[in-house]
Design a protein around this motif. Structure first.
Motif, short mmCIF file in Angstrom:
data_model
loop_
_atom_site.label_atom_id
_atom_site.label_comp_id
_atom_site.label_asym_id
_atom_site.label_seq_id
_atom_site.Cartn_x
_atom_site.Cartn_y
_atom_site.Cartn_z
N VAL A 33 6.51 1.90 1.32
CA VAL A 33 7.12 1.46 2.58
C VAL A 33 6.06 1.34 3.67
CG1 VAL A 33 8.71 2.13 4.42
CG2 VAL A 33 9.42 2.33 2.04
N THR A 34 5.13 2.30 3.70
CA THR A 34 4.04 2.21 4.67
C THR A 34 3.26 0.92 4.45
OG1 THR A 34 3.84 4.63 4.73
CG2 THR A 34 1.96 3.37 5.52
N ALA A 35 2.98 0.60 3.20
CA ALA A 35 2.18 -0.59 2.89
C ALA A 35 2.89 -1.88 3.28
CB ALA A 35 1.82 -0.62 1.40
N VAL A 36 4.15 -2.03 2.88
CA VAL A 36 4.81 -3.31 3.17
C VAL A 36 5.05 -3.48 4.66
CG1 VAL A 36 5.89 -3.56 0.90
CG2 VAL A 36 7.15 -2.45 2.72
N THR A 37 5.24 -2.36 5.36
CA THR A 37 5.41 -2.48 6.81
C THR A 37 4.11 -2.97 7.45
OG1 THR A 37 6.94 -0.63 6.70
CG2 THR A 37 6.13 -1.25 8.89
N LEU A 38 3.00 -2.37 7.04
CA LEU A 38 1.72 -2.78 7.63
C LEU A 38 1.36 -4.22 7.25
CD1 LEU A 38 -0.16 0.60 7.21
CD2 LEU A 38 0.47 -0.49 9.37
N LEU A 39 1.86 -4.68 6.11
CA LEU A 39 1.61 -6.08 5.75
C LEU A 39 2.16 -7.03 6.81
CD1 LEU A 39 2.36 -6.21 1.91
CD2 LEU A 39 0.18 -6.72 3.01
N GLN A 40 3.28 -6.63 7.42
CA GLN A 40 3.89 -7.50 8.45
C GLN A 40 3.01 -7.62 9.68
OE1 GLN A 40 6.72 -8.67 7.17
NE2 GLN A 40 6.59 -7.15 5.55
N SER A 41 2.13 -6.63 9.87
CA SER A 41 1.26 -6.68 11.06
C SER A 41 0.00 -7.49 10.78
CB SER A 41 0.90 -5.27 11.51
OG SER A 41 -0.01 -4.68 10.61
N GLY A 42 -0.17 -7.92 9.53
CA GLY A 42 -1.30 -8.81 9.25
C GLY A 42 -2.45 -8.17 8.50
N VAL A 43 -2.21 -7.06 7.80
CA VAL A 43 -3.32 -6.43 7.08
C VAL A 43 -3.69 -7.27 5.85
CG1 VAL A 43 -1.81 -4.89 5.76
CG2 VAL A 43 -4.18 -4.27 6.10
N ASP A 44 -4.99 -7.26 5.53
CA ASP A 44 -5.49 -8.10 4.45
C ASP A 44 -5.89 -7.32 3.20
OD1 ASP A 44 -5.76 -10.87 5.84
OD2 ASP A 44 -6.61 -9.45 7.27
N ILE A 45 -6.35 -6.09 3.39
CA ILE A 45 -6.71 -5.24 2.24
C ILE A 45 -6.01 -3.90 2.41
CG2 ILE A 45 -8.57 -4.14 0.92
CD1 ILE A 45 -10.51 -6.20 2.09
N LEU A 46 -5.27 -3.49 1.38
CA LEU A 46 -4.56 -2.22 1.40
C LEU A 46 -5.27 -1.25 0.44
CD1 LEU A 46 -0.99 -3.71 0.93
CD2 LEU A 46 -1.73 -2.46 2.97
N ARG A 47 -5.68 -0.10 0.98
CA ARG A 47 -6.18 0.96 0.10
C ARG A 47 -4.97 1.78 -0.33
NH1 ARG A 47 -10.45 4.89 2.61
NH2 ARG A 47 -9.69 6.21 0.92
N MET A 48 -4.74 1.88 -1.65
CA MET A 48 -3.55 2.57 -2.13
C MET A 48 -3.88 3.55 -3.25
SD MET A 48 -0.64 -0.42 -1.96
CE MET A 48 0.62 0.84 -2.19
N ARG A 49 -2.89 4.39 -3.60
CA ARG A 49 -3.14 5.42 -4.61
C ARG A 49 -2.15 5.40 -5.77
NH1 ARG A 49 -5.90 10.41 -1.12
NH2 ARG A 49 -7.86 9.23 -0.97
N HIS A 50 -0.88 5.54 -5.51
CA HIS A 50 0.04 5.75 -6.63
C HIS A 50 0.38 4.43 -7.33
CE1 HIS A 50 3.38 7.10 -9.07
NE2 HIS A 50 2.96 8.34 -8.83
N PRO A 51 0.29 4.44 -8.68
CA PRO A 51 0.53 3.17 -9.40
C PRO A 51 1.93 2.60 -9.19
CG PRO A 51 0.26 5.03 -10.93
CD PRO A 51 -0.15 5.52 -9.57
N THR A 52 2.92 3.45 -9.00
CA THR A 52 4.27 2.93 -8.77
C THR A 52 4.34 2.22 -7.41
OG1 THR A 52 5.18 4.75 -10.05
CG2 THR A 52 6.72 3.55 -8.65
N ALA A 53 3.68 2.82 -6.42
CA ALA A 53 3.64 2.17 -5.10
C ALA A 53 2.87 0.85 -5.19
CB ALA A 53 2.99 3.10 -4.08
N VAL A 54 1.78 0.86 -5.93
CA VAL A 54 0.98 -0.35 -6.10
C VAL A 54 1.83 -1.44 -6.75
CG1 VAL A 54 -0.97 -1.37 -7.38
CG2 VAL A 54 -1.25 0.82 -6.19
N ALA A 55 2.56 -1.06 -7.81
CA ALA A 55 3.38 -2.04 -8.52
C ALA A 55 4.49 -2.59 -7.62
CB ALA A 55 3.98 -1.41 -9.78
N THR A 56 5.06 -1.72 -6.80
CA THR A 56 6.13 -2.15 -5.88
C THR A 56 5.60 -3.14 -4.86
OG1 THR A 56 7.14 0.02 -6.13
CG2 THR A 56 7.87 -1.30 -4.25
N VAL A 57 4.45 -2.81 -4.29
CA VAL A 57 3.87 -3.70 -3.28
C VAL A 57 3.45 -5.02 -3.92
CG1 VAL A 57 1.96 -3.96 -1.65
CG2 VAL A 57 3.18 -1.79 -1.79
#
Lengths: 275, 318
Positions: B282-306
């Motif tokens: 949820v943190t990642a997809v929200t920040l995508l709306q603000s225009g982020v280009d590279i997301l540093r992420m950790r959990h594979p389930t979160a990565v797959a969801t995004v």
């Protein structure tokens, strides 16, 4: 801010002499200096320097665009002179036509002529808030004329972002003219409400201080006052560093530029077209 | 009378950055947007955002079980960890975070950092993000060696700050890398860092901006609104603010108690195995709306969801 460099004008002795001598060097030097100082356009005005205005306009246009890539602002009250300038102007860089009133007794369709030439060239137009009755002395008539200009321009197919309204500054030391700077600011407030996006607001800044003492101080101060009311362009002396720094500061304070400790440097490192 | 055009015509755009060179088998291109995030015509949206999966140089301490379990068996082996991130979890980029060299987290030396860099470069073909330990003194000692070890690979090096930029900027310039310019949730300092770096002759086109990141519930709105404003500045032709953006979603989201608390500690919040990844996603997809280009992420389930979210949004597979 869209800064239009004022220095290539036959009213300046150096330009007048260069025109008379057909010497391109002083003109090109002024063009280079103004481009380096961040002019978005370079005004080209023959003034009273030559009898052959059309030929001189062509020569000036060719001379300046051979020296710099900055787009030009062709400045004449005569449509034929503008047309001559356009015939040799590289309009792919952009171009501004300067300027037309709403109408003239001698030429009721003058605005249509200028707007048509501007649109054909893909450029912008500076239109003065004056008509066959002259320069209005109050706020309301200025605003009325601006509204008529905007309506006319849009009827002709010119969008507000291509239109520069010039509310006309007269020298402040002319008898009775001291109320005009305040009137102009009040008019700007209303003109900017006419469309979204609004037309640009520009002005021949140096005219305000003609014949006064403290010319630069008057110009700088009024420029900042006008920016605070939404003025986003001016025909001005871009070689006045203090003026340009004051513009940078005023635009930052108006939230047009994001503040940083080096905001003046940031502004100066931005090309004129992007300021 | 013609109908006036109602669309916004922006004059500027976000810079396009292509990471990866040398021995990298893939490149990652981000940025290039000419409009607000997902707000204009498709052609103006620029490049699809990329996901970088974190690999730590040393085994992490105190990782919550859902995260630790996802990387069980590779947490002490950055090369194997990186391979897993790419081959199993589909990372576009690998972000090696050198926490282990931090004076308070192991104080490992430059030799270790170089070794990890080389092993990860050998293990995967994707471009890398190489991120120091966020201790200025130690980073200044270790990052030169890391940068040199990755010379020619066009990695993204981080981070430079207003108070510590000269060393890393010179390195990135010399070794052909890209740079992360960091500011502490402060758009004015962000611009200043970019000016300082640019004054050293570093091309603005090789910068990525990092505003630090807040997670959902922990100041995300500050990062969001600053990033939104940065995008608008870029679209308004502010060349100093046209760099693409990176967010550290993984660290921040997994720092939140809502992500970390076990099912036993907070039974009312539901299953921890799903809650943590959801918090990160949820943190990642929200920040995508603000225009982020590279997301540093950790959990594979979160990565797959995004990634699924991006697939649907962009109508493409990464």
């Amino acid at each position: 801010m869209i800064a239009i460099g004022e220095r290539i004008n036959g009213m300046f002795t150096v330009v007048k002499d260069a025109i008379a001598a057909h010497d391109p060097r002083p003109i090109q030097e002024l063009a280079r200096q103004q481009a380096a100082a961040g002019a978005a356009y370079l005004d080209i005005n023959i003034g009273t320097a030559a009898a052959d205005q059309e030929g001189t306009m062509k020569w000036l246009v060719e001379t300046v665009q051979a020296a710099v890539a900055t787009p030009l602002c062709l400045d004449s009250q005569k449509p034929a002179v503008i047309k001559a300038g356009l015939s040799v102007c590289d309009t792919s860089r952009g171009v501004l036509l300067n300027s037309s009133p709403l109408n003239r007794k001698s030429d009721p369709d003058v605005l249509t002529k200028y707007a048509s030439m501007a649109m054909e060239a893909g450029g912008g137009l500076i239109a003065l808030t004056m008509d066959s009755g002259g320069v209005p002395q109050n706020v309301d008539r200025r605003v009325e004329i601006a509204a008529e200009i905007l309506t006319k321009a849009m009827e002709l197919g010119m969008m507000p972002e291509k239109l520069f309204i010039d509310p006309i500054i007269l020298p402040v030391n002319v008898p009775g003219a001291q109320a005009q700077p305040g009137n102009i600011l009040a008019a700007i407030d209303q003109i900017r409400l006419m469309s979204d996006p609004p037309p640009h607001i520009t002005m021949g800044l140096s005219n305000l201080s003609q014949g006064t003492a403290e010319r630069p101080l008057i110009n700088r101060t009024f420029m900042i006052m006008a920016i605070s009311h939404g003025c986003d362009s001016a025909i001005l002396d871009v070689l006045d560093d203090v003026l340009v720094d004051a513009v940078a500061t005023a635009e930052m304070l108006m939230n047009k530029q994001i503040y940083s400790d080096s905001f003046v440097k940031a502004y100066r490192s931005t090309s004129g077209a992007q300021r | 009378m013609p109908l006036p055009a109602s669309g916004m015509n922006y004059t500027g755009s976000v810079n396009t950055v292509t990471l990866g060179g040398g021995r990298r088998k893939t490149t990652v291109t981000v940025g290039g947007a000419k409009t607000v995030p997902y707000g204009g015509p498709r052609a103006a949206c620029g490049h699809r955002p990329a996901i970088a999966i974190d690999v730590l140089d040393a085994p992490p301490e105190g990782w919550p079980a859902p995260l630790a379990e996802a990387y069980a068996g590779v947490l002490g082996d950055p090369a194997a960890w990186a391979r897993k991130a790419v081959e199993e979890f589909g990372a576009d980029l690998v972000c090696v975070k050198f926490d282990g060299v931090h004076p308070d987290k192991g104080n490992l030396g430059a030799d270790h950092a170089v070794d990890v860099t080389r092993r990860v470069l050998d293990a995967v073909g994707v471009p890398l993000v190489l991120w120091g330990c966020d201790n200025a003194e130690k980073d200044n000692a270790v990052m030169p060696k890391i940068s040199e070890a990755a010379k020619g690979e066009k990695v993204l090096l981080g981070t430079v700050t207003q108070d510590n930029y000269k060393n890393l900027t010179a390195l990135a310039l010399a070794d052909g890398h890209f740079l992360i310019a960091e500011a502490p949730l402060d758009i004015n300092i962000a611009k200043q860092v970019n000016i300082l770096v640019s004054d050293m002759g570093f091309p603005l086109e090789r910068l990525v901006m990092y505003q630090t990141t807040g997670a959902l519930g922990y100041g995300m709105e500050y990062a969001y609104s600053i990033q939104e404003r940065e995008r608008l500045a870029a679209l308004g032709s502010d060349k100093l603010m046209a760099a693409p953006l990176i967010c550290d979603v993984g660290t921040e989201a997994w720092g939140a108690k809502e992500a970390r608390a076990t099912s036993e500690q907070a039974p009312q919040w539901g299953d921890a195995a799903r809650r943590g990844p959801a918090w990160e996603a949820v943190t990642a997809v929200t920040l995508l709306q603000s225009g982020v280009d590279i997301l540093r992420m950790r959990h594979p389930t979160a990565v797959a969801t995004v990634r699924r979210y991006l697939d649907r949004l962009w109508g493409t597979k990464a």
